[in-house]
Enzyme design. Structure first.
Site, mmCIF file in Angstrom:
data_model
loop_
_atom_site.group_PDB
_atom_site.id
_atom_site.type_symbol
_atom_site.label_atom_id
_atom_site.label_comp_id
_atom_site.label_asym_id
_atom_site.label_seq_id
_atom_site.Cartn_x
_atom_site.Cartn_y
_atom_site.Cartn_z
ATOM 1 N N ARG A 260 25.428 -51.857 47.974
ATOM 2 C CA ARG A 260 24.260 -52.136 47.131
ATOM 3 C C ARG A 260 24.692 -52.961 45.922
ATOM 4 O O ARG A 260 25.708 -52.669 45.291
ATOM 5 C CB ARG A 260 23.599 -50.839 46.665
ATOM 6 C CG ARG A 260 23.046 -50.022 47.831
ATOM 7 C CD ARG A 260 22.334 -48.772 47.385
ATOM 8 N NE ARG A 260 21.938 -47.984 48.552
ATOM 9 C CZ ARG A 260 21.315 -46.807 48.501
ATOM 10 N NH1 ARG A 260 21.039 -46.264 47.322
ATOM 11 N NH2 ARG A 260 20.994 -46.169 49.604
ATOM 12 N N ARG A 275 27.502 -44.451 40.698
ATOM 13 C CA ARG A 275 26.717 -45.626 41.118
ATOM 14 C C ARG A 275 27.675 -46.769 41.424
ATOM 15 O O ARG A 275 28.163 -47.444 40.523
ATOM 16 C CB ARG A 275 25.739 -46.004 40.008
ATOM 17 C CG ARG A 275 24.649 -46.976 40.449
ATOM 18 C CD ARG A 275 23.705 -47.280 39.298
ATOM 19 N NE ARG A 275 23.022 -46.102 38.845
ATOM 20 C CZ ARG A 275 21.910 -45.610 39.360
ATOM 21 N NH1 ARG A 275 21.339 -46.227 40.388
ATOM 22 N NH2 ARG A 275 21.351 -44.508 38.893
ATOM 23 N N GLU A 347 20.705 -36.745 41.150
ATOM 24 C CA GLU A 347 20.295 -36.929 42.539
ATOM 25 C C GLU A 347 21.498 -37.043 43.467
ATOM 26 O O GLU A 347 22.453 -37.761 43.188
ATOM 27 C CB GLU A 347 19.453 -38.197 42.663
ATOM 28 C CG GLU A 347 19.012 -38.491 44.091
ATOM 29 C CD GLU A 347 18.566 -39.931 44.288
ATOM 30 O OE1 GLU A 347 18.698 -40.411 45.431
ATOM 31 O OE2 GLU A 347 18.128 -40.569 43.309
ATOM 32 N N SER A 350 17.888 -38.041 48.853
ATOM 33 C CA SER A 350 16.467 -38.362 48.779
ATOM 34 C C SER A 350 15.947 -38.377 50.210
ATOM 35 O O SER A 350 16.464 -39.108 51.057
ATOM 36 C CB SER A 350 16.279 -39.728 48.116
ATOM 37 O OG SER A 350 14.961 -39.930 47.701
ATOM 38 N N ARG A 390 28.955 -38.889 45.641
ATOM 39 C CA ARG A 390 28.278 -38.003 44.687
ATOM 40 C C ARG A 390 28.599 -36.532 44.975
ATOM 41 O O ARG A 390 28.655 -35.721 44.051
ATOM 42 C CB ARG A 390 26.775 -38.255 44.706
ATOM 43 C CG ARG A 390 26.419 -39.633 44.176
ATOM 44 C CD ARG A 390 24.942 -39.789 43.869
ATOM 45 N NE ARG A 390 24.684 -41.115 43.302
ATOM 46 C CZ ARG A 390 23.590 -41.433 42.624
ATOM 47 N NH1 ARG A 390 22.648 -40.527 42.427
ATOM 48 N NH2 ARG A 390 23.422 -42.658 42.146
#
Length: 425
Positions: A260, A275, A347, A350, A390
């Site tokens: 990403r 991230r 988070e 999701s 994460r």
């Protein structure tokens, strides 16, 4: 992707649903183009009908020896030879314009999704596990990891910001997490799948990454995209297919690297592993019928939760509001893991139900065996089960000791070749 017929049939309801996502009267522009399209189509049909009729009239006139009438009719046919292609091109152009307008619009939120502009309006559904207590000030993961085998400087020299180099037992723990998660989901009935990491533009369009979010993707020189999640590859396995409903639900999982660009995230989570441009994730994708979708959503959430429970990590479940949901989602539950170093939930998964939004974009149709024709499009769901980096962050922060060592959850011991604790170097 939306059906133009639903906009034509009930534009006020369509606009009301998208107003919940902050869009004002999107049907106006769509219906204006649609009106022009139908006018052109009417004119085109009349021109084609006239051309067919003229061919017969010319033959009859010549048969009667009426060359004057035949010549006049022939001249009219010649004019139509220019008019018809122009109308066909106008029809094609207007169809593409409508498709572009529809493709740029997010999915309609489900009725039970709370309204709200951003994450502040998300609704906490439940909390699980006991928050750890420490007799020292817990460190954030990047400070811990720097003594355990995490080298941010080496990564920056090789690739720049938002990359990581892990080594030794820390790298093994990262690998163990991915293998454990994948094994766990396979044992729960998900079909392990190895998929391409590069996809064509039409695949990225099918799941909703294109055209709106191209800046979030890494693109190659031969017009392919690195996947931001295995959702893209897994969901597109039914692209342009007719799927019989008695073969569903189709539950797929994959452990892949993900890529990403993190466009728009400048200044957020610049340190550590939260991230990154490149990370690994176990993805869950379900292809199902509309009737199965509710149960599939609950099942997928439970499968992601089971990983957190097995690892002994405290977490909470949130129902996202309209302003915080992803582009393709009708309803999304987020799982947020507790990070004591940050004194916050973050988070880690999701899980979204997309309705037939992606199925329509992929032209993946649904058929009942033994019946003629199709009965709409497949429903799709996707979710993380879980993001490896994460989860590694959560283990480091929740299992840290005052001396900087980190206890490895017992379920991971079989993957760690006898290592049960990370020791600072």
């Amino acid at each position: 992707m939306h059906d133009i017929r639903s906009v034509r049939t009930d534009a006020p309801a369509f606009d009301a649903a998208l107003a919940r996502r902050g869009l004002a009267n999107p049907s106006e522009a769509i219906l204006a183009v649609d009106t022009r399209l139908r006018e052109v189509q009417t004119e085109l049909q009349a021109a084609l009908a006239r051309r067919n009729s003229l061919s017969k009239d010319i033959g009859q006139a010549r048969a009667k020896g009426d060359s004057e009438t035949a010549d006049a009719l022939t001249a009219e046919v010649a004019a139509l030879k220019t008019q018809v292609p122009a109308l066909e091109e106008a029809e094609r152009s207007l169809k593409l314009e409508i498709e572009a307008l529809l493709a740029a619009l997010p999915n309609l939120p489900a009725d039970d999704v709370p309204d709200g502009p951003d994450e502040t309006a998300n609704v906490e559904v439940s909390r699980h596990g006991t928050l750890p207590s420490f007799d020292f000030a817990p460190l954030e993961h990047d400070h811990l990891a720097a003594r355990l085998g995490y080298d941010a400087e080496a990564a920056a020299k090789i690739a720049g910001a938002r990359f990581a180099v892990l080594s030794g037992p820390l790298a093994r723990l990262h690998r163990a997490l991915g293998q454990f998660m994948l094994d766990h989901q396979v044992s729960a009935g998900w079909q392990e799948t190895a998929v391409p990491l590069l996809v064509r533009p039409e695949a990225a369009f099918g799941t909703g990454q294109l055209p709106k979010f191209e800046e979030d993707l890494f693109k190659t020189s031969d017009d392919r995209y690195l996947i931001p999640t295995a959702e893209v590859s897994l969901t597109n396995l039914v692209r342009e297919q007719i799927v019989e409903d008695d073969s569903l639900p189709l539950r797929l999982t994959a452990l892949t690297p993900c890529f990403r660009s993190e466009a728009g995230s400048a200044g957020r989570d610049t340190r550590g592993l939260i991230r990154q441009h490149q990370f690994e994730k176990v993805e869950l994708v379900s292809i199902c019928t509309p009737e199965q979708a509710e149960a599939e959503h609950a099942h997928m959430v439970a499968c992601a939760e089971a990983i957190l429970t097995a690892l002994g990590l405290p977490y909470r479940k949130l129902l996202l509001c309209t302003g915080d949901m992803g582009f393709s989602a009708r309803r999304t539950f987020d799982l947020e893991v507790w990070l004591p170093g940050q004194n916050a939930y973050r988070e880690i998964s999701s899980i979204s139900w997309c309705g037939d939004f992606q199925g329509r974009r992929m032209n993946a149709r649904l058929k009942t065996r033994g019946e003629k024709g199709t009965r709409g499009f497949v429903h799709t769901l996707n979710g993380s089960g879980l993001a490896v980096g994460r989860t590694l962050v959560a283990i480091l922060e929740n299992n840290q000791a005052a001396d900087g060592s980190v206890a490895i959850p017992p379920v991971l011991h079989p993957y760690m070749a006898g290592i049960t604790r990370l020791e600072p170097r």
